[in-house]
Design a protein around this motif. Sequence first.
Motif, PDB file in Angstrom:
ATOM      1  N   GLY A 221      36.938  49.019  41.004  1.00 26.64           N
ATOM      2  CA  GLY A 221      36.264  48.037  40.167  1.00 26.64           C
ATOM      3  C   GLY A 221      36.528  46.647  40.722  1.00 26.64           C
ATOM      4  O   GLY A 221      36.611  46.466  41.939  1.00 26.64           O
ATOM      5  N   PRO A 222      36.687  45.667  39.846  1.00 22.05           N
ATOM      6  CA  PRO A 222      36.987  44.316  40.332  1.00 22.05           C
ATOM      7  C   PRO A 222      38.469  44.082  40.586  1.00 22.05           C
ATOM      8  O   PRO A 222      38.894  42.948  40.824  1.00 22.05           O
ATOM      9  CB  PRO A 222      36.499  43.439  39.177  1.00 22.05           C
ATOM     10  CG  PRO A 222      36.796  44.268  37.969  1.00 22.05           C
ATOM     11  CD  PRO A 222      36.515  45.704  38.392  1.00 22.05           C
ATOM     12  N   GLY A 223      39.269  45.150  40.545  1.00 23.59           N
ATOM     13  CA  GLY A 223      40.716  44.980  40.600  1.00 23.59           C
ATOM     14  C   GLY A 223      41.215  44.256  41.829  1.00 23.59           C
ATOM     15  O   GLY A 223      42.132  43.424  41.748  1.00 23.59           O
ATOM     16  N   LEU A 224      40.636  44.536  42.990  1.00 26.02           N
ATOM     17  CA  LEU A 224      41.120  43.899  44.219  1.00 26.02           C
ATOM     18  C   LEU A 224      40.726  42.427  44.246  1.00 26.02           C
ATOM     19  O   LEU A 224      41.508  41.577  44.702  1.00 26.02           O
ATOM     20  CB  LEU A 224      40.576  44.634  45.433  1.00 26.02           C
ATOM     21  CG  LEU A 224      40.956  46.118  45.517  1.00 26.02           C
ATOM     22  CD1 LEU A 224      40.357  46.758  46.762  1.00 26.02           C
ATOM     23  CD2 LEU A 224      42.468  46.304  45.487  1.00 26.02           C
ATOM     24  N   GLN A 225      39.540  42.110  43.754  1.00 25.54           N
ATOM     25  CA  GLN A 225      39.124  40.702  43.677  1.00 25.54           C
ATOM     26  C   GLN A 225      40.015  39.938  42.698  1.00 25.54           C
ATOM     27  O   GLN A 225      40.390  38.784  42.959  1.00 25.54           O
ATOM     28  CB  GLN A 225      37.651  40.616  43.260  1.00 25.54           C
ATOM     29  CG  GLN A 225      37.070  39.217  43.226  1.00 25.54           C
ATOM     30  CD  GLN A 225      37.238  38.536  41.883  1.00 25.54           C
ATOM     31  OE1 GLN A 225      37.300  39.198  40.850  1.00 25.54           O
ATOM     32  NE2 GLN A 225      37.298  37.210  41.901  1.00 25.54           N
ATOM     33  N   ILE A 226      40.394  40.556  41.610  1.00 26.37           N
ATOM     34  CA  ILE A 226      41.278  39.914  40.639  1.00 26.37           C
ATOM     35  C   ILE A 226      42.643  39.645  41.265  1.00 26.37           C
ATOM     36  O   ILE A 226      43.228  38.557  41.097  1.00 26.37           O
ATOM     37  CB  ILE A 226      41.406  40.785  39.377  1.00 26.37           C
ATOM     38  CG1 ILE A 226      40.075  40.790  38.603  1.00 26.37           C
ATOM     39  CG2 ILE A 226      42.541  40.284  38.474  1.00 26.37           C
ATOM     40  CD1 ILE A 226      40.028  41.808  37.484  1.00 26.37           C
ATOM     41  N   ARG A 227      43.159  40.609  42.012  1.00 33.53           N
ATOM     42  CA  ARG A 227      44.446  40.416  42.679  1.00 33.53           C
ATOM     43  C   ARG A 227      44.364  39.309  43.725  1.00 33.53           C
ATOM     44  O   ARG A 227      45.296  38.508  43.872  1.00 33.53           O
ATOM     45  CB  ARG A 227      44.889  41.723  43.315  1.00 33.53           C
ATOM     46  CG  ARG A 227      45.324  42.777  42.303  1.00 33.53           C
ATOM     47  CD  ARG A 227      45.562  44.115  42.931  1.00 33.53           C
ATOM     48  NE  ARG A 227      46.658  44.087  43.908  1.00 33.53           N
ATOM     49  CZ  ARG A 227      47.031  45.158  44.621  1.00 33.53           C
ATOM     50  NH1 ARG A 227      46.399  46.316  44.459  1.00 33.53           N
ATOM     51  NH2 ARG A 227      48.032  45.058  45.475  1.00 33.53           N
ATOM     52  N   ALA A 228      43.244  39.260  44.445  1.00 35.88           N
ATOM     53  CA  ALA A 228      43.086  38.204  45.445  1.00 35.88           C
ATOM     54  C   ALA A 228      43.019  36.833  44.784  1.00 35.88           C
ATOM     55  O   ALA A 228      43.587  35.858  45.285  1.00 35.88           O
ATOM     56  CB  ALA A 228      41.822  38.457  46.265  1.00 35.88           C
ATOM     57  N   THR A 229      42.344  36.758  43.632  1.00 35.60           N
ATOM     58  CA  THR A 229      42.253  35.490  42.911  1.00 35.60           C
ATOM     59  C   THR A 229      43.629  35.042  42.442  1.00 35.60           C
ATOM     60  O   THR A 229      43.971  33.852  42.506  1.00 35.60           O
ATOM     61  CB  THR A 229      41.299  35.632  41.717  1.00 35.60           C
ATOM     62  OG1 THR A 229      39.994  35.981  42.197  1.00 35.60           O
ATOM     63  CG2 THR A 229      41.211  34.327  40.925  1.00 35.60           C
ATOM     64  N   GLN A 230      44.436  35.987  41.992  1.00 36.95           N
ATOM     65  CA  GLN A 230      45.796  35.642  41.581  1.00 36.95           C
ATOM     66  C   GLN A 230      46.604  35.126  42.760  1.00 36.95           C
ATOM     67  O   GLN A 230      47.388  34.170  42.624  1.00 36.95           O
ATOM     68  CB  GLN A 230      46.490  36.857  40.967  1.00 36.95           C
ATOM     69  CG  GLN A 230      47.885  36.565  40.419  1.00 36.95           C
ATOM     70  CD  GLN A 230      47.877  35.477  39.371  1.00 36.95           C
ATOM     71  OE1 GLN A 230      47.181  35.578  38.368  1.00 36.95           O
ATOM     72  NE2 GLN A 230      48.653  34.419  39.586  1.00 36.95           N
ATOM     73  N   ALA A 231      46.403  35.727  43.932  1.00 39.04           N
ATOM     74  CA  ALA A 231      47.106  35.249  45.125  1.00 39.04           C
ATOM     75  C   ALA A 231      46.694  33.822  45.463  1.00 39.04           C
ATOM     76  O   ALA A 231      47.529  32.991  45.838  1.00 39.04           O
ATOM     77  CB  ALA A 231      46.824  36.176  46.305  1.00 39.04           C
ATOM     78  N   VAL A 232      45.397  33.515  45.294  1.00 35.37           N
ATOM     79  CA  VAL A 232      44.934  32.151  45.545  1.00 35.37           C
ATOM     80  C   VAL A 232      45.563  31.183  44.534  1.00 35.37           C
ATOM     81  O   VAL A 232      45.934  30.054  44.884  1.00 35.37           O
ATOM     82  CB  VAL A 232      43.400  32.087  45.485  1.00 35.37           C
ATOM     83  CG1 VAL A 232      42.906  30.640  45.546  1.00 35.37           C
ATOM     84  CG2 VAL A 232      42.789  32.883  46.626  1.00 35.37           C
ATOM     85  N   ARG A 233      45.701  31.618  43.282  1.00 35.56           N
ATOM     86  CA  ARG A 233      46.362  30.779  42.274  1.00 35.56           C
ATOM     87  C   ARG A 233      47.791  30.464  42.700  1.00 35.56           C
ATOM     88  O   ARG A 233      48.265  29.333  42.553  1.00 35.56           O
ATOM     89  CB  ARG A 233      46.356  31.472  40.910  1.00 35.56           C
ATOM     90  CG  ARG A 233      45.009  31.533  40.224  1.00 35.56           C
ATOM     91  CD  ARG A 233      45.170  31.872  38.749  1.00 35.56           C
ATOM     92  NE  ARG A 233      43.881  32.013  38.092  1.00 35.56           N
ATOM     93  CZ  ARG A 233      43.280  33.170  37.842  1.00 35.56           C
ATOM     94  NH1 ARG A 233      43.885  34.306  38.194  1.00 35.56           N
ATOM     95  NH2 ARG A 233      42.118  33.214  37.249  1.00 35.56           N
ATOM     96  N   ASP A 234      48.489  31.483  43.192  1.00 33.43           N
ATOM     97  CA  ASP A 234      49.863  31.272  43.638  1.00 33.43           C
ATOM     98  C   ASP A 234      49.909  30.286  44.804  1.00 33.43           C
ATOM     99  O   ASP A 234      50.783  29.403  44.858  1.00 33.43           O
ATOM    100  CB  ASP A 234      50.485  32.609  44.053  1.00 33.43           C
ATOM    101  CG  ASP A 234      50.680  33.550  42.878  1.00 33.43           C
ATOM    102  OD1 ASP A 234      50.679  33.065  41.718  1.00 33.43           O
ATOM    103  OD2 ASP A 234      50.826  34.763  43.117  1.00 33.43           O
TER     104      ASP A 234
END
Length: 242
Positions: A221-234
């Motif tokens: 699903g969108p799980g990998l995109q969500i994880r990537a977005t969190q990495a960008v936040r960090d």
Amino acid sequence: MAQPSPAAAFRALHQGRASGDPLVLPGPWDAASARVFEDAGFPALATPSAGVSASLGYEDGSTPAEEMFAAVARIVRSVSIPVSADVEGGYGLAPKELVARLLETGAVGCNLEDSAEGVLKDPARHADWLAEVRAEAGDALFINARVDTYLRGVPELDAAIARARAYVAAGADGVYPFGAPPEHLPKIAAAVPVPVNMAVLPDAPGPRRLGELGAGRITFGPGLQIRATQAVRDIARQVREL
């Protein structure tokens, strides 16, 4: 010796897999992420509509068809491996136009949902529509029929199996009971003669265990995109602190 078509090569990836070794298809949301997944060695990809929508600045389910098809085409052009596209419920397109638009992108497969605006579609009518899509596509597309009963508040196993069987009879190459409890997976897999797609969701089993339970194909699903977005936040927080 003639090489198999991209769609045939993609279909073959689903076949003959051992228990615990499902086909794992990461979900790219743009061309850059697609290239990363290809470089990592994955044999094929499957776009998530929610992830692509987020990359385009839309809420899930609100991306215009034109923009979704254009995004899929960019992803397909960026890699040399097969790409399947999540095109939600087909955007209200007639089967002939939907298939034409998908083939124009270069995609070799598609996810098609059996709910719209939060409501389950009539299964018999949806099966008839899938049969029309199958007739238009021939062997050029791997049709992955999503079953939304669990997502739409109908958690009964029998309801999911009935829809899955109807869609397989209509020509679906795979079924995708989104959100099905892991304990239902063995019975669903036993009930249909096609690969069962399961998504890796938070607090759910991983790909290997889902494969042992009967899944032949794994998406995120969108799980990998969500994880990537969190990495960008960090990263953004770290940059602010420099």
